[in-house]
Design an enzyme around this catalytic site. Structure first.
Site, short mmCIF file in Angstrom:
data_model
loop_
_atom_site.label_atom_id
_atom_site.label_comp_id
_atom_site.label_asym_id
_atom_site.label_seq_id
_atom_site.Cartn_x
_atom_site.Cartn_y
_atom_site.Cartn_z
N ASP A 257 0.83 -1.21 0.00
CA ASP A 257 0.00 0.00 0.00
C ASP A 257 0.86 1.26 0.00
O ASP A 257 0.43 2.31 -0.46
CB ASP A 257 -0.94 0.00 1.20
CG ASP A 257 -2.00 -1.07 0.99
OD1 ASP A 257 -1.75 -2.24 1.34
OD2 ASP A 257 -3.06 -0.74 0.43
O1 MRU Z 1 -7.56 -2.98 2.97
P1 MRU Z 1 -7.30 -3.38 1.55
O2 MRU Z 1 -8.06 -4.58 1.11
O3 MRU Z 1 -7.46 -2.21 0.60
O4 MRU Z 1 -5.77 -3.78 1.54
C1 MRU Z 1 -5.21 -4.24 0.34
C2 MRU Z 1 -3.80 -4.63 0.47
O5 MRU Z 1 -3.19 -4.52 1.50
C3 MRU Z 1 -3.13 -5.05 -0.80
O6 MRU Z 1 -2.13 -6.00 -0.55
C4 MRU Z 1 -2.47 -3.82 -1.46
O7 MRU Z 1 -3.38 -2.76 -1.55
C5 MRU Z 1 -1.95 -4.13 -2.81
S1 MRU Z 1 -3.25 -4.42 -3.97
C6 MRU Z 1 -2.53 -4.66 -5.47
#
Ligand code: MRU
Length: 370
Positions: A257
């Site tokens: 993220d």
């Molecule tokens: O809370 P989320 O579902 O948005 O978290 C998603 C993640 O942590 C993913 O691993 C990250 O965003 C990469 S998505 C290509």
């Protein structure tokens, strides 16, 4: 058939409502920025790249509906709405990265005497629309670089593992959360690497975690892997160390993220403990993400704001209470994996980099990009 989580055509935007998957396949119309903000905040759309794309497209939808009296008014509207969209979720940097470059574009178009208000709007919207194709292309590059790196690394280390199952040209990976078509415009990041390995007939098996509390693994990654017929096994988040201790795991591949200048990586809660277990068991740990997830403005991971989500996401599953009433919860949505645990490297759309060289490489790439 590929899974289309974001549908956009001629100013009309629909997203697959990820709160309802896998039991219901239902699209939700996004009529403007307010809808976009809500869909991101409630996780009807989630995953760092998908958040940025849906947020930006929600702005495009709104701009195409409204009339603007001047370029100045349009520019102000763009900046205000983009800053609002960033506030929907704080940890993933991709919406902020998109907002910064879109605000710079709006300023450039505002200052360009060859653009009147209508052409400023259409040129601006065209750049947002291009994000869908760009993201898929970036993910395919991540898949390509990641697959080559993991195949090479696995060839080097084959035979060393006490748990080598004898089928040594095949690769068994572990992933966490959902990083596939549902989290991006398509193809995926870490799941894109898995797709690329599978296309090369190198995948023996994919292990993937449930990813409590939102269950991105059990609900979404399971859905995508089954859809693609990739051999896969779901494990509880708490089974990771036991898995590494008893079965041959060639590599862990996760998404991100936000990656700071020193390579520290924020990703879905639980990623850090998988990296600790991987280090202990000598399993290479890779992070796969587009350059838009790298935030060189932050020197290291302790500067990342970690989103904390409502208790209800832990205490209820599909509307049924599972925790005893009256209990308090701590529900961070992400954690930070220190760079020294990312032993395989950071797989980007421009190549695979060691965390120690990441910032320098990104600066070189940015300097060479017109
Ligand atoms: O809370 P989320 O579902 O948005 O978290 C998603 C993640 O942590 C993913 O691993 C990250 O965003 C990469 S998505 C290509």
């Amino acid at each position: 058939m590929t899974l289309e989580a974001i549908k956009y055509h001629n100013g009309k935007l629909q997203i697959l409502d990820q709160l309802l998957l896998p039991t219901k396949l239902q699209y939700l119309a996004i009529e403007g920025v307010e809808d976009g903000w809500k869909a991101i905040n409630t996780m009807q759309v989630r995953g760092a790249p998908a958040i940025a794309i849906v947020g930006s497209l929600s702005l495009a939808v709104e701009l195409l509906k409204d009339n603007f009296t001047s370029k100045k008014v349009l520019r102000q509207e763009i900046e205000g709405k983009l800053n609002y969209l960033i506030s929907a979720r704080p940890t993933a940097v991709n919406m902020k990265t998109a907002a910064q470059s879109l605000i710079a574009l709006a300023n450039k178009l505002d200052a360009d005497p060859s653009a009147d208000v209508d052409s400023m709007r259409s040129r601006f919207v065209a750049v947002i629309e291009q994000m869908l194709d760009d993201d898929i292309n970036d993910n395919k590059s991540i898949g390509h670089y990641g697959a080559i790196s993991i195949i090479n690394q696995s060839l080097l280390s084959d035979g060393d593992s006490p748990n080598n199952n004898g089928n040594s040209d095949k690769i068994t990976v572990l992933t966490h959360c959902n990083t596939g078509s549902l989290a991006t415009a398509g193809y995926g990041t870490a799941l894109g690497v898995i797709r690329a390995l599978n296309k090369r007939k190198k995948i023996e098996r994919v292990y993937f975690t449930e990813t409590r509390p939102y269950n991105q693994g059990a609900r979404l990654t399971a859905y995508e892997l089954a859809h693609e017929n990739i051999p896969a096994i779901l494990i509880c988040d708490s089974a990771v160390s036991a898995l590494m201790n008893t079965r041959r795991i060639s590599a862990v591949i996760v998404g991100a993220d936000r990656i700071t200048a020193n390579g520290d990586t924020a990703n879905k809660i639980g990623t850090y403990q998988i990296a600790v277990a991987a280090k202990y068991h000598g399993v290479p740990f890779y992070v796969a993400a587009p350059l838009t997830t790298i935030d060189l403005s932050l020197p290291s991971g302790e500067h990342i704001v970690i989103e904390e989500r409502p208790d209800k996401e832990m205490t209820y599953i599909a509307g049924s209470r599972i925790a005893a009433p009256g209990i308090s919860c701590w529900n961070p949505a992400f954690d930070v994996t220190p760079a020294n645990l990312i032993t395989g490297g950071i797989i980007t759309n421009k190549g695979v980099f060691a965390t120690s060289e990441l910032a320098e490489k990104i600066k070189q790439i940015n300097a060479a990009t017109p």
